[in-house]
Design a protein around this motif. Structure first.
Motif, PDB file in Angstrom:
ATOM      1  N   ILE A  19      49.660  30.079  93.336  1.00 52.69           N
ATOM      2  CA  ILE A  19      49.431  28.778  93.916  1.00 52.69           C
ATOM      3  C   ILE A  19      47.955  28.348  93.500  1.00 52.69           C
ATOM      4  O   ILE A  19      47.796  27.209  92.924  1.00 52.69           O
ATOM      5  CB  ILE A  19      49.360  28.766  95.543  1.00 52.69           C
ATOM      6  CG1 ILE A  19      51.134  28.652  95.738  1.00 52.69           C
ATOM      7  CG2 ILE A  19      48.850  27.365  95.973  1.00 52.69           C
ATOM      8  CD1 ILE A  19      51.077  28.788  97.359  1.00 52.69           C
ATOM      9  N   LEU A  20      46.976  29.168  93.524  1.00 58.01           N
ATOM     10  CA  LEU A  20      45.667  28.804  93.127  1.00 58.01           C
ATOM     11  C   LEU A  20      45.727  28.846  91.749  1.00 58.01           C
ATOM     12  O   LEU A  20      44.897  27.641  91.210  1.00 58.01           O
ATOM     13  CB  LEU A  20      44.717  29.964  93.520  1.00 58.01           C
ATOM     14  CG  LEU A  20      44.540  30.212  94.976  1.00 58.01           C
ATOM     15  CD1 LEU A  20      43.619  31.258  95.157  1.00 58.01           C
ATOM     16  CD2 LEU A  20      43.699  29.026  95.635  1.00 58.01           C
ATOM     17  N   SER A  21      46.366  29.422  90.944  1.00 61.37           N
ATOM     18  CA  SER A  21      46.106  29.302  89.410  1.00 61.37           C
ATOM     19  C   SER A  21      46.821  27.619  89.170  1.00 61.37           C
ATOM     20  O   SER A  21      46.291  27.235  88.255  1.00 61.37           O
ATOM     21  CB  SER A  21      47.378  30.371  88.831  1.00 61.37           C
ATOM     22  OG  SER A  21      47.228  30.190  87.498  1.00 61.37           O
ATOM     23  N   SER A  29      50.873  18.170  95.893  1.00 56.67           N
ATOM     24  CA  SER A  29      51.312  17.969  97.216  1.00 56.67           C
ATOM     25  C   SER A  29      52.272  19.143  97.428  1.00 56.67           C
ATOM     26  O   SER A  29      52.523  20.192  96.391  1.00 56.67           O
ATOM     27  CB  SER A  29      52.269  16.902  97.284  1.00 56.67           C
ATOM     28  OG  SER A  29      53.642  17.059  96.350  1.00 56.67           O
ATOM     29  N   VAL A  30      52.599  19.646  98.457  1.00 56.43           N
ATOM     30  CA  VAL A  30      53.480  20.974  98.807  1.00 56.43           C
ATOM     31  C   VAL A  30      54.906  20.739  97.976  1.00 56.43           C
ATOM     32  O   VAL A  30      55.156  21.937  97.492  1.00 56.43           O
ATOM     33  CB  VAL A  30      53.761  20.798 100.251  1.00 56.43           C
ATOM     34  CG1 VAL A  30      54.715  21.879 100.657  1.00 56.43           C
ATOM     35  CG2 VAL A  30      52.558  20.990 101.284  1.00 56.43           C
ATOM     36  N   SER A  31      55.347  19.762  97.963  1.00 53.75           N
ATOM     37  CA  SER A  31      56.939  19.597  97.082  1.00 53.75           C
ATOM     38  C   SER A  31      56.541  19.830  95.825  1.00 53.75           C
ATOM     39  O   SER A  31      57.172  20.594  95.078  1.00 53.75           O
ATOM     40  CB  SER A  31      57.477  18.246  97.515  1.00 53.75           C
ATOM     41  OG  SER A  31      56.607  17.330  97.034  1.00 53.75           O
ATOM     42  N   SER A  45      54.100  25.671 102.335  1.00 55.02           N
ATOM     43  CA  SER A  45      53.664  25.287 103.282  1.00 55.02           C
ATOM     44  C   SER A  45      52.951  26.511 104.133  1.00 55.02           C
ATOM     45  O   SER A  45      51.638  26.553 104.406  1.00 55.02           O
ATOM     46  CB  SER A  45      54.245  24.535 104.428  1.00 55.02           C
ATOM     47  OG  SER A  45      54.635  23.349 103.810  1.00 55.02           O
ATOM     48  N   HIS A  46      53.650  27.701 104.359  1.00 56.33           N
ATOM     49  CA  HIS A  46      52.953  28.879 104.696  1.00 56.33           C
ATOM     50  C   HIS A  46      51.870  29.322 104.005  1.00 56.33           C
ATOM     51  O   HIS A  46      50.522  29.530 104.383  1.00 56.33           O
ATOM     52  CB  HIS A  46      54.124  29.984 105.118  1.00 56.33           C
ATOM     53  CG  HIS A  46      53.521  31.320 105.254  1.00 56.33           C
ATOM     54  ND1 HIS A  46      52.877  31.502 106.551  1.00 56.33           N
ATOM     55  CD2 HIS A  46      53.286  32.046 104.471  1.00 56.33           C
ATOM     56  CE1 HIS A  46      52.566  32.716 106.364  1.00 56.33           C
ATOM     57  NE2 HIS A  46      52.792  33.242 105.251  1.00 56.33           N
ATOM     58  N   TYR A  67      47.749  16.278  99.765  1.00 53.35           N
ATOM     59  CA  TYR A  67      47.518  17.006  98.599  1.00 53.35           C
ATOM     60  C   TYR A  67      46.454  17.999  98.634  1.00 53.35           C
ATOM     61  O   TYR A  67      45.530  17.909  99.163  1.00 53.35           O
ATOM     62  CB  TYR A  67      46.825  15.923  97.403  1.00 53.35           C
ATOM     63  CG  TYR A  67      47.895  15.037  96.842  1.00 53.35           C
ATOM     64  CD1 TYR A  67      48.836  15.135  95.907  1.00 53.35           C
ATOM     65  CD2 TYR A  67      48.532  13.804  97.534  1.00 53.35           C
ATOM     66  CE1 TYR A  67      49.776  14.337  95.458  1.00 53.35           C
ATOM     67  CE2 TYR A  67      49.368  12.906  97.467  1.00 53.35           C
ATOM     68  CZ  TYR A  67      50.213  13.404  96.097  1.00 53.35           C
ATOM     69  OH  TYR A  67      50.995  12.466  95.832  1.00 53.35           O
ATOM     70  N   TYR A  68      46.714  18.982  97.738  1.00 44.59           N
ATOM     71  CA  TYR A  68      45.967  20.113  98.137  1.00 44.59           C
ATOM     72  C   TYR A  68      45.056  20.344  96.438  1.00 44.59           C
ATOM     73  O   TYR A  68      45.640  20.237  95.417  1.00 44.59           O
ATOM     74  CB  TYR A  68      46.851  21.423  98.154  1.00 44.59           C
ATOM     75  CG  TYR A  68      47.272  21.396  99.595  1.00 44.59           C
ATOM     76  CD1 TYR A  68      46.666  22.125 100.541  1.00 44.59           C
ATOM     77  CD2 TYR A  68      48.728  20.824  99.776  1.00 44.59           C
ATOM     78  CE1 TYR A  68      47.284  22.109 101.841  1.00 44.59           C
ATOM     79  CE2 TYR A  68      48.981  20.982 101.219  1.00 44.59           C
ATOM     80  CZ  TYR A  68      48.461  21.382 102.128  1.00 44.59           C
ATOM     81  OH  TYR A  68      48.975  21.358 103.667  1.00 44.59           O
ATOM     82  N   SER A  69      43.993  21.023  96.779  1.00 46.01           N
ATOM     83  CA  SER A  69      43.045  21.211  95.832  1.00 46.01           C
ATOM     84  C   SER A  69      42.155  22.583  95.908  1.00 46.01           C
ATOM     85  O   SER A  69      42.214  23.124  96.756  1.00 46.01           O
ATOM     86  CB  SER A  69      42.082  20.016  95.476  1.00 46.01           C
ATOM     87  OG  SER A  69      41.073  19.980  96.570  1.00 46.01           O
TER      88      SER A  69
END
Length: 106
Positions: A19-21, A29-31, A45-46, A67-69
């Motif tokens: 995920i970090l990569s 986004s999660v999806s 999500s977990h 949104y995740y960064s």
């Protein structure tokens, strides 16, 4: 141990590393993350929650989506703190700091 203990616990999982990569390249986004890694949305999500609690990702709501960064500054800080605990790594850190000062941050 140190202020970044949660950092190492979060990185102990291969899915979270993946995920970090992908977040290092762009916000998602999660999806989008679930689709990119071929995992379920609840599973994504977990893992994102573990990474968020550890300070490794930031999140920002945009309409219905979150949104995740990748939190580069925290990642660097924890790596520096960890490596600076070991004398064998201090030369590396000193060289790294000199290189960082010479080149502009992206």
């Amino acid at each position: 141990m140190n202020k970044c203990e949660g950092f190492f616990k979060a990185l102990s999982d291969e899915t979270r590393q993946r995920i970090l990569s992908i977040l290092e390249k762009r916000k998602m986004s999660v999806s989008e993350i679930a689709e990119a890694l071929n995992i379920s949305q609840p599973n994504a999500s977990h893992h994102l929650n573990v990474l968020r609690v550890a300070g490794l990702v930031n999140n920002k709501r945009k309409g219905q989506q979150i949104y995740y960064s990748f939190n580069r500054d925290w990642f660097r800080s924890c790596c520096d703190d960890f490596l600076s605990m070991y004398e064998c790594c201090r030369d590396f850190l000193e060289k790294y700091e000199v290189v960082q000062r010479k080149s502009p941050r992206s």
